[in-house]
Design an enzyme around this catalytic site. Structure first.
Site, mmCIF file in Angstrom:
data_model
loop_
_atom_site.group_PDB
_atom_site.id
_atom_site.type_symbol
_atom_site.label_atom_id
_atom_site.label_comp_id
_atom_site.label_asym_id
_atom_site.label_seq_id
_atom_site.Cartn_x
_atom_site.Cartn_y
_atom_site.Cartn_z
ATOM 1 N N HIS A 479 0.832 -1.207 0.000
ATOM 2 C CA HIS A 479 0.000 0.000 0.000
ATOM 3 C C HIS A 479 0.872 1.264 0.000
ATOM 4 C CE1 HIS A 479 -3.589 2.435 1.267
ATOM 5 N NE2 HIS A 479 -2.613 3.209 1.721
ATOM 6 N N GLU A 480 1.771 1.345 0.953
ATOM 7 C CA GLU A 480 2.587 2.557 1.056
ATOM 8 C C GLU A 480 3.474 2.726 -0.168
ATOM 9 O OE1 GLU A 480 1.746 4.732 3.059
ATOM 10 O OE2 GLU A 480 0.464 3.435 4.272
ATOM 11 N N HIS A 483 1.728 4.581 -2.923
ATOM 12 C CA HIS A 483 1.864 6.041 -2.793
ATOM 13 C C HIS A 483 3.240 6.478 -3.298
ATOM 14 C CE1 HIS A 483 -1.802 6.755 -0.548
ATOM 15 N NE2 HIS A 483 -1.444 5.997 0.470
ATOM 16 N N HIS A 486 3.389 6.677 -6.976
ATOM 17 C CA HIS A 486 2.651 7.850 -7.453
ATOM 18 C C HIS A 486 3.553 9.091 -7.396
ATOM 19 C CE1 HIS A 486 -1.571 9.978 -7.257
ATOM 20 N NE2 HIS A 486 -1.037 10.038 -8.445
HETATM 21 ZN ZN LIG Z 1 -2.689 5.309 2.033
#
Ligand SMILES: [Zn+2]
Length: 691
Positions: A479-480, A483, A486
């Site tokens: 998940h991290e 980011h 991105h």
């Molecule tokens: Zn998040």
């Protein structure tokens, strides 16, 4: 021309010692902050000089005798504030990742100054006149799409800050802003105090049957801290449902805990109901002053959803599916319990059922999830297969804490892309949870590549011991890193539009999308190997792990949707329509009843009196946004599967259309262009097994 504008004539960075580590751009690769040279006392003077310098730059832009052009106004603003930006990015990162008392004191001092600094810029009438003039000519300026987007963003930011209002209205706006700020602070403090005074004291250990020895000793320690030796204290978590309800066998105690939870800050010394009615009224008045139909309309205009009706529609679809799943689960729980489960029973019987069905414990799984292997053979591997990225660890660069790892990230053709910092272990001075942060934002205008960090909180093992993870930890890593991608894959011109600078309801999209690789067989086979024997994780065990994760999703989805809908409902009221303090809870339940989503065994994840996201944090009318982002993420996962899974071709499409774009185009348009249609809840309902 632009360089001249960025040199303010009044205040200069000259007030800042040239030895200050923020005085000049870092000479390190990728402009990594020189952590070995930064000391606590360096921040305050750099902030002071940085704000003064930017205000001088802004004064130059606003007072320019030449007519406004895109370059001498909008681009000049993008170039302003470099010193402030440098110190602020380092500071805001380290206040979470590595803080101490000195930094916390400085934060209290600097936060209101930064807010006032923003007001100075956004309520500068001469500056707004230039932006407004450019906006009016936007069709004739022959701007490329990203530049046009930048102009539109600035324009809307000024409008939303009240730049268009007359002097009397601006005074009223500032008064409302202050009132709102004071009420949100009051709300937060009441939640804290009511939460701590609502903690449950137990005087007979027999009542705590079901808790582990560690939980018992922590409850005893918490009681001792309150000068209640020989007792046990159960502290309240933020949510309605309390985690220990899953284990406590004593039904009467479960009910007592549940009631303490929902009655928090409702009446009494730390009452929040009056605070809420005042706050919601002030927000509604503020929205009306700025020309919006409601506070929710104001809050969502700038989001991917764009208006409350779109967000409500999506929540209703998922809520209906969640309620059906929850009713099915309730029937099973009732069979197990012998009675219809009440809110304080649900988690307990769900946990019993989970154990019956998926009989494995974490200890069997963890040896297959060793931290380094998950990072390099899982997280980095998926990024390599999809986007062609390569990772090389560097040991020659300074870090703020010896455990932090630095990786240089390069593209498929070998060209440098970004720096990635992995900060994986818990320690004093580090905030809990997991998050991503930028130290440098990518921008071709400023010639900067991204420096991003992932922060997690795994307990650090003894020297020489491996760090073994749970499956939830593995998902958090993916998940991290979503980011981080991105931020790192961002390829835009303007810093304002870079990487993760996207709306709340879009920012959790790349991260939740990247989670899917944690359970994708082609990726799992690559990283999930026993840390001692190298033996792969048996497929049947992985299936059980995933199924157990999807268990009880009806409950989780429904409690979330209920909270998100009540948030949207109250923030759509006009100021005159806000219910009285003693009618707030009735308002909540009516809002759910009219949508067919009131279901007694599953209360909202937060009732209003302790709903910090919407009455204290930045999520007012936007609590829906996590789920909205997840819909985009699951749609993207379905698209990837339909197009052949983990391939470079799929990665390139996603990179070109979403991950490299930041906010260079409105995110809902980026998504539609990628997906070929509007968001669709089907894939999420399937992913969470709600059908
Ligand atoms: Zn998040």
């Amino acid at each position: 021309m632009l360089a001249a504008l960025t040199m303010g004539s009044g205040a200069r960075a000259a007030d800042l010692s040239p030895d200050n580590p923020f005085a000049k751009p870092s000479a390190l690769p990728f402009e990594l902050p020189p952590f070995d040279r930064i000391h606590d006392q360096d921040y305050a003077p750099a902030f002071k000089a940085g704000m003064a310098l930017q205000l001088a730059e802004i004064a130059n832009i606003a007072g320019n005798p030449e007519p406004a052009t895109f370059d001498n106004t909008v681009v000049a603003m993008e170039r302003s504030g470099e010193l402030l930006n440098r110190v602020n990015l380092a500071f805001s990162n380290l206040i979470s990742a590595n803080s101490d008392d000195a930094l916390l004191t400085l934060e209290t001092d600097i936060t209101p100054k930064l807010a006032a600094h923003e007001d100075e810029i956004y309520l500068n009438a001469k500056l707004f006149a230039r932006i407004d003039a450019l906006y009016d000519q936007r069709d004739r300026l022959q701007l490329d799409p990203e530049s046009r987007q930048l102009l539109e963003r600035y324009h809307i930011d000024f409008l939303r800050a009240g730049a268009r209002l007359g002097a009397a209205e601006q005074r009223k706006l500032r008064r409302l802003n202050q009132q709102i700020a004071a009420l949100t602070t009051k709300f937060r403090q009441n939640v804290l105090k009511a939460g701590s005074s609502g903690a449950i004291v137990v005087d007979d250990v027999a009542q705590l049957d079901g808790l582990s020895p560690e939980q018992l000793s922590s409850a005893a320690a918490a009681a001792r801290e309150r000068k209640l030796p020989g007792h046990w204290l159960i502290a309240l978590q933020n949510t309605t449902t309390q985690p220990w309800l899953a284990q406590l066998k004593n039904r009467a105690l479960r009910e007592r805990i549940y009631r303490a939870s929902i009655e928090r800050a409702r009446g009494g010394k730390y009452d929040n109901t009056v605070v809420i009615t005042r706050l919601v009224r002030a927000r509604a008045e503020r929205a009306r002053l700025l020309g919006y139909a409601s506070y929710a309309a104001y809050a969502l205009e700038d989001q991917t959803a764009q208006d409350p009706a779109a967000a409500e529609k999506l929540l209703q679809q998922i809520g209906d599916a969640a309620l059906r799943a929850a009713r099915r689960d309730a029937a099973e729980l009732q069979q197990l319990a012998g009675f219809a489960p009440q809110p304080w029973d649900w988690q307990y019987y769900a946990e019993q059922l989970r154990r019956q069905r998926y009989d494995f414990d974490d200890a069997r799984i963890k040896p297959y999830f060793e931290l380094n292997r998950v990072i390099e053979d899982g997280v980095f591997y998926a990024a390599h297969e999809l986007y062609g990225l390569n990772f090389r660890e560097r040991h020659d660069l300074p870090v703020y804490e010896p455990d932090v790892r630095v990786f240089e990230v390069s593209d498929a053709d070998g060209s440098p892309l970004a720096l990635f910092l992995g900060d994986y272990y818990a320690r004093d001075g580090k905030q809990g949870g997991a998050w991503m942060d930028n130290f440098v934002n990518q921008s071709t205008l400023l010639g900067q590549k991204a420096v991003v960090a992932n922060h997690l909180n795994f307990p650090k093992p003894e020297p020489g011991e491996p760090t073994l993870l749970s499956f939830d930890d593995v998902i958090a890593l993916f998940h991290e890193f979503g980011h981080a991608l991105h931020g790192m894959l961002s390829n835009v011109r303007y810093p304002y539009l870079s990487g993760t600078s996207v709306p709340n309801d879009f920012v959790e999209y790349p991260s939740q999308f990247n989670e899917m690789w944690a359970r994708e067989p082609a990726v799992v086979a690559h990283f999930a190997r026993h840390y001692q024997t190298g033996e792969p994780l048996p497929a049947a065990l992985l299936e059980q792990v995933i199924a157990s994760q999807q268990f009880d999703e009806g409950f989780r989805a429904l409690e979330y949707v209920e909270a998100a809908l009540t948030d949207l409902a109250i923030h759509q009221l006009p100021a005159e329509g806000v219910p009285a303090a003693d009618q707030l809870l009735a308002f909540e339940s009516t809002a759910l009843k009219t949508r067919g989503l009131d279901y007694a065994p599953i209360p909202p994840r937060y009732h209003f009196p302790y709903f910090l996201h919407i009455f204290s944090n930045d999520y007012a009318a936007r609590y829906y946004s996590y789920l909205w982002s997840e819909v985009l993420a699951r749609d993207t996962g379905a698209w990837i599967h339909a197009h052949g899974g983990l391939t470079r071709a799929n990665g390139e499409v996603l990179r070109a259309k979403i991950l490299s774009r930041g906010r260079s185009e409105e995110p809902q348009l980026l998504f539609r262009d990628f997906y070929g249609g509007p968001p669709d809840v089907g894939p999420l309902i399937e992913y969470r097994r709600l059908q």
